[in-house]
Design a protein around this motif. Structure first.
Motif, PDB file in Angstrom:
ATOM      1  N   THR A  39      32.112  27.691  11.820  1.00 27.02           N
ATOM      2  CA  THR A  39      31.306  27.816  10.987  1.00 27.02           C
ATOM      3  C   THR A  39      30.707  28.987  10.718  1.00 27.02           C
ATOM      4  O   THR A  39      29.974  29.224   9.636  1.00 27.02           O
ATOM      5  CB  THR A  39      30.169  26.914  10.732  1.00 27.02           C
ATOM      6  OG1 THR A  39      29.987  26.856  12.070  1.00 27.02           O
ATOM      7  CG2 THR A  39      31.562  25.406  10.267  1.00 27.02           C
ATOM      8  N   SER A  40      30.457  30.347  11.168  1.00 25.88           N
ATOM      9  CA  SER A  40      29.786  30.979  11.536  1.00 25.88           C
ATOM     10  C   SER A  40      30.038  32.036  10.258  1.00 25.88           C
ATOM     11  O   SER A  40      28.933  32.723  10.025  1.00 25.88           O
ATOM     12  CB  SER A  40      29.636  32.129  12.650  1.00 25.88           C
ATOM     13  OG  SER A  40      30.016  31.067  13.692  1.00 25.88           O
ATOM     14  N   ALA A  41      30.748  32.395   9.456  1.00 26.44           N
ATOM     15  CA  ALA A  41      31.240  32.998   8.727  1.00 26.44           C
ATOM     16  C   ALA A  41      31.546  32.259   7.205  1.00 26.44           C
ATOM     17  O   ALA A  41      31.621  32.848   6.233  1.00 26.44           O
ATOM     18  CB  ALA A  41      32.973  33.396   8.429  1.00 26.44           C
ATOM     19  N   LEU A  42      31.124  31.310   7.263  1.00 26.13           N
ATOM     20  CA  LEU A  42      30.893  30.529   5.712  1.00 26.13           C
ATOM     21  C   LEU A  42      29.425  30.119   5.596  1.00 26.13           C
ATOM     22  O   LEU A  42      28.460  30.317   6.526  1.00 26.13           O
ATOM     23  CB  LEU A  42      31.185  28.506   6.197  1.00 26.13           C
ATOM     24  CG  LEU A  42      32.093  28.269   6.903  1.00 26.13           C
ATOM     25  CD1 LEU A  42      32.492  26.859   6.726  1.00 26.13           C
ATOM     26  CD2 LEU A  42      33.590  28.614   5.385  1.00 26.13           C
ATOM     27  N   ASP A  43      29.160  30.248   4.011  1.00 22.29           N
ATOM     28  CA  ASP A  43      28.458  30.084   3.466  1.00 22.29           C
ATOM     29  C   ASP A  43      28.057  28.567   3.911  1.00 22.29           C
ATOM     30  O   ASP A  43      28.420  27.875   3.823  1.00 22.29           O
ATOM     31  CB  ASP A  43      28.273  29.896   1.796  1.00 22.29           C
ATOM     32  CG  ASP A  43      28.654  31.132   1.417  1.00 22.29           C
ATOM     33  OD1 ASP A  43      28.810  32.326   1.400  1.00 22.29           O
ATOM     34  OD2 ASP A  43      29.386  31.238   0.548  1.00 22.29           O
ATOM     35  N   PRO A  44      26.652  28.207   3.719  1.00 21.61           N
ATOM     36  CA  PRO A  44      25.817  27.095   4.551  1.00 21.61           C
ATOM     37  C   PRO A  44      26.051  25.909   3.640  1.00 21.61           C
ATOM     38  O   PRO A  44      26.123  24.906   4.334  1.00 21.61           O
ATOM     39  CB  PRO A  44      23.933  26.850   4.239  1.00 21.61           C
ATOM     40  CG  PRO A  44      23.396  29.144   3.796  1.00 21.61           C
ATOM     41  CD  PRO A  44      25.620  29.011   3.598  1.00 21.61           C
ATOM     42  N   GLU A  45      26.784  25.669   2.285  1.00 22.28           N
ATOM     43  CA  GLU A  45      27.121  24.920   1.788  1.00 22.28           C
ATOM     44  C   GLU A  45      27.922  24.205   2.418  1.00 22.28           C
ATOM     45  O   GLU A  45      28.619  23.119   2.078  1.00 22.28           O
ATOM     46  CB  GLU A  45      26.465  24.802   0.389  1.00 22.28           C
ATOM     47  CG  GLU A  45      27.509  25.346  -0.465  1.00 22.28           C
ATOM     48  CD  GLU A  45      26.926  26.581  -0.783  1.00 22.28           C
ATOM     49  OE1 GLU A  45      27.418  27.616  -1.896  1.00 22.28           O
ATOM     50  OE2 GLU A  45      26.085  27.223   0.554  1.00 22.28           O
ATOM     51  N   MET A  46      28.971  25.011   2.831  1.00 19.91           N
ATOM     52  CA  MET A  46      30.381  24.419   3.446  1.00 19.91           C
ATOM     53  C   MET A  46      30.732  24.320   4.534  1.00 19.91           C
ATOM     54  O   MET A  46      31.461  23.905   5.476  1.00 19.91           O
ATOM     55  CB  MET A  46      31.486  26.190   2.892  1.00 19.91           C
ATOM     56  CG  MET A  46      31.148  26.467   1.419  1.00 19.91           C
ATOM     57  SD  MET A  46      32.489  28.185   0.930  1.00 19.91           S
ATOM     58  CE  MET A  46      31.825  28.207  -0.508  1.00 19.91           C
ATOM     59  N   VAL A  47      29.503  24.842   5.694  1.00 17.44           N
ATOM     60  CA  VAL A  47      29.465  24.629   7.055  1.00 17.44           C
ATOM     61  C   VAL A  47      29.533  23.269   6.745  1.00 17.44           C
ATOM     62  O   VAL A  47      30.917  22.385   7.894  1.00 17.44           O
ATOM     63  CB  VAL A  47      28.328  24.597   7.607  1.00 17.44           C
ATOM     64  CG1 VAL A  47      28.170  24.063   9.080  1.00 17.44           C
ATOM     65  CG2 VAL A  47      28.145  26.578   7.296  1.00 17.44           C
ATOM     66  N   GLY A  48      28.769  21.997   6.044  1.00 13.98           N
ATOM     67  CA  GLY A  48      29.199  20.988   6.424  1.00 13.98           C
ATOM     68  C   GLY A  48      30.332  20.031   6.377  1.00 13.98           C
ATOM     69  O   GLY A  48      31.265  19.229   6.866  1.00 13.98           O
ATOM     70  N   GLU A  49      31.595  20.152   5.089  1.00  7.32           N
ATOM     71  CA  GLU A  49      33.208  20.520   5.044  1.00  7.32           C
ATOM     72  C   GLU A  49      33.687  20.509   5.979  1.00  7.32           C
ATOM     73  O   GLU A  49      34.506  19.960   6.325  1.00  7.32           O
ATOM     74  CB  GLU A  49      33.246  21.003   3.293  1.00  7.32           C
ATOM     75  CG  GLU A  49      33.766  21.821   3.437  1.00  7.32           C
ATOM     76  CD  GLU A  49      34.393  22.494   1.561  1.00  7.32           C
ATOM     77  OE1 GLU A  49      34.801  22.887   2.091  1.00  7.32           O
ATOM     78  OE2 GLU A  49      32.705  22.485   1.231  1.00  7.32           O
TER      79      GLU A  49
END
Lengths: 240, 223
Positions: free
Chosen positions: A164-174
């Motif tokens: 999840t390190s390269a993801l925008d914060p709102e996409m971490v959850g999914e």
């Protein structure tokens, strides 16, 4: 399931892993945490020999895969890996990304592989993206597809390298939700992450690494509430 | 300026231009074969093979094409037939194409190597992590992506070869430059035929680059 014995790794003169011994049981979710440069990713990449260990052995399902006599390609088929940068194949559709390995390695026929891929895509709610190309997807969607691509080989263990390190914060959850579901299904997982919430909630065991060694390992509740080693305390004080 | 000679001599320029294009097509064709081979040596894990390819590339790029042409044309006796096809003598044409392709091969090798190495190493890692062998990963993952980088650059190499091939006129291959000189000699006009040749070279290369640009844009929009 995976046993690591006396693992050392040098990059040139740089001593990155300084003697690691670990054991990963079937069905366990082992979360590896630690500061940047502590060697967590290198440790994970040694498990499927993306990095060749300088010294030491990796025993996977009773077989020494570090030995030159064993064909690593066969064992990698049973070890799925998910990367920080997703590494989807940009010239192939989502469906082709998922079915390439199972069909080329003759594990499944094209029809079987596509049926299985569709089933997996349905589970993560992306069946409508089967004919899309990776460039048309969001980061979170890419990473979920990357997980499905690894799952399509029906691996015995899944390795996650900071997924999840390269993801925008709102996409971490999914992405974490998919991983949680996977853990709940009993998949054996080794996860390198900075997501302490995930480690606490899903991990069956947490390894804390620093300076190329496993400094401390414990059940998440224990490690997070009552860390023993001063380095662990220092690190947790900074990230929690 | 008087271009009225074109009425009688246009056929020289026309066949010269056709021959230049034929020469360039053969050169690029063999250049790609040589270049692919050299590029594969260059990215191999064997140090000796890597050394051979590096030496080849550096030597070819570090010496003048004219010297290479003379070495092959005068230095290496080739058993080539003394027949004439399309106004070009094969005993000259074949060494000419050889020299040009050996030269172009070094540049093509660098184009191919760069195209392959421009692919993110995560692609190879992802492919290998799925259990694909190195050669399967190359074939299904790396090369299809590399070709998208390589093709436009190969097109540019074709443009370069059209221009550089004019050098073979000095060993008597009837290309555009050679025929231009024939016209200059016959008419005692030093300037005008050269302008015609320059214009034809420009039309050839300019049209080609425009076509390539179009093809490239179409390829990119397929993504």
């Amino acid at each position: 399931m995976i046993e690591v014995k006396g693992l050392h790794k040098y990059f040139g003169k740089l001593h990155v892993l300084k003697g690691i011994d670990a054991f990963i049981q079937k069905g366990e979710v082992v979360v590896v945490i630690g500061p940047s440069g502590s060697g967590k990713s290198t440790f994970l990449r040694c498990l499927n020999l993306l990095e060749q260990p300088t010294e030491g052995e990796i025993i996977f399902e009773g077989i020494n895969i570090t030995s030159k006599e064993n064909n690593i390609n066969v064992y990698r088929q049973k070890m799925g890996m998910v990367f920080q940068q997703f590494n989807l194949f940009p010239h192939l559709t989502v469906m082709e990304n998922i079915t390439l390995a199972p069909t080329k390695l003759k594990k499944l026929s094209k029809e079987e592989a596509e049926e299985k891929a569709l089933g997996l895509l349905k589970r993560i709610g992306l069946e409508d993206k089967a004919t899309s190309y990776p460039s048309q997807l969001s980061g979170g969607q890419k990473q979920r597809i990357a997980i499905v691509r690894a799952l399509a080989m029906s691996p015995d263990v899944m390795l996650f390298d900071e997924p999840t390190s390269a993801l925008d914060p709102e996409m971490v959850g999914e992405v974490l939700d998919v991983m949680k579901e996977l853990a709940a299904d009993g998949m054996t997982m080794v996860v390198v992450t900075h997501e302490m919430g995930f480690a606490r909630e899903v991990g069956s065991r947490v390894l804390f690494m620093d300076d190329g060694k496993i400094v401390e390992e414990a059940k998440p509740v224990e490690l997070f509430t009552n860390p023993k080693h001063p380095r662990t305390k220092e690190f947790l004080a900074k990230v929690l | 300026m008087d271009f009225s000679f074109l009425r009688g001599y246009n056929i020289y320029f026309l066949t010269g231009a056709v021959n230049t294009v034929i020469l360039a097509i053969f050169t690029v064709f063999f250049g790609v074969i040589i270049g692919t081979f050299i590029a594969l040596l260059k990215i191999s894990r064997n140090r000796v093979l890597r050394f051979i390819s590096t030496a080849y590339i550096e030597f070819i790029r570090g010496t003048p094409l004219m010297v290479q042409l003379f070495i092959i044309y005068y230095g290496i006796p080739l058993p080539v037939p003394d027949v004439t096809i399309l106004g070009m003598n094969m005993s000259r044409f074949i060494p000419g194409v050889m020299a040009l392709s050996i030269n172009s091969g070094a540049y093509v090798a660098e184009i191919i190597r760069a195209g392959i190495q421009a692919i993110d190493k995560g692609q190879m890692e992802a492919a290998r992590s799925l259990g694909l062998t190195h050669s399967m990963a190359m074939r299904y993952i790396i090369l299809p992506q590399a070709i998208r980088n390589i093709l436009p650059a190969l097109g540019n190499e074709f443009v370069v070869v059209i221009k550089e091939s004019s050098i073979v006129s000095i060993v008597g291959i009837a290309d555009l430059m050679f025929n231009t000189n024939v016209v200059r000699g016959a008419l005692y006009k030093p300037m005008e035929p050269l302008l015609v040749a320059a214009l034809i070279y420009f039309i050839l290369t300019f049209t080609l680059s425009k076509l390539l640009g179009k093809a490239e844009r179409r390829m990119r929009s397929d993504d």
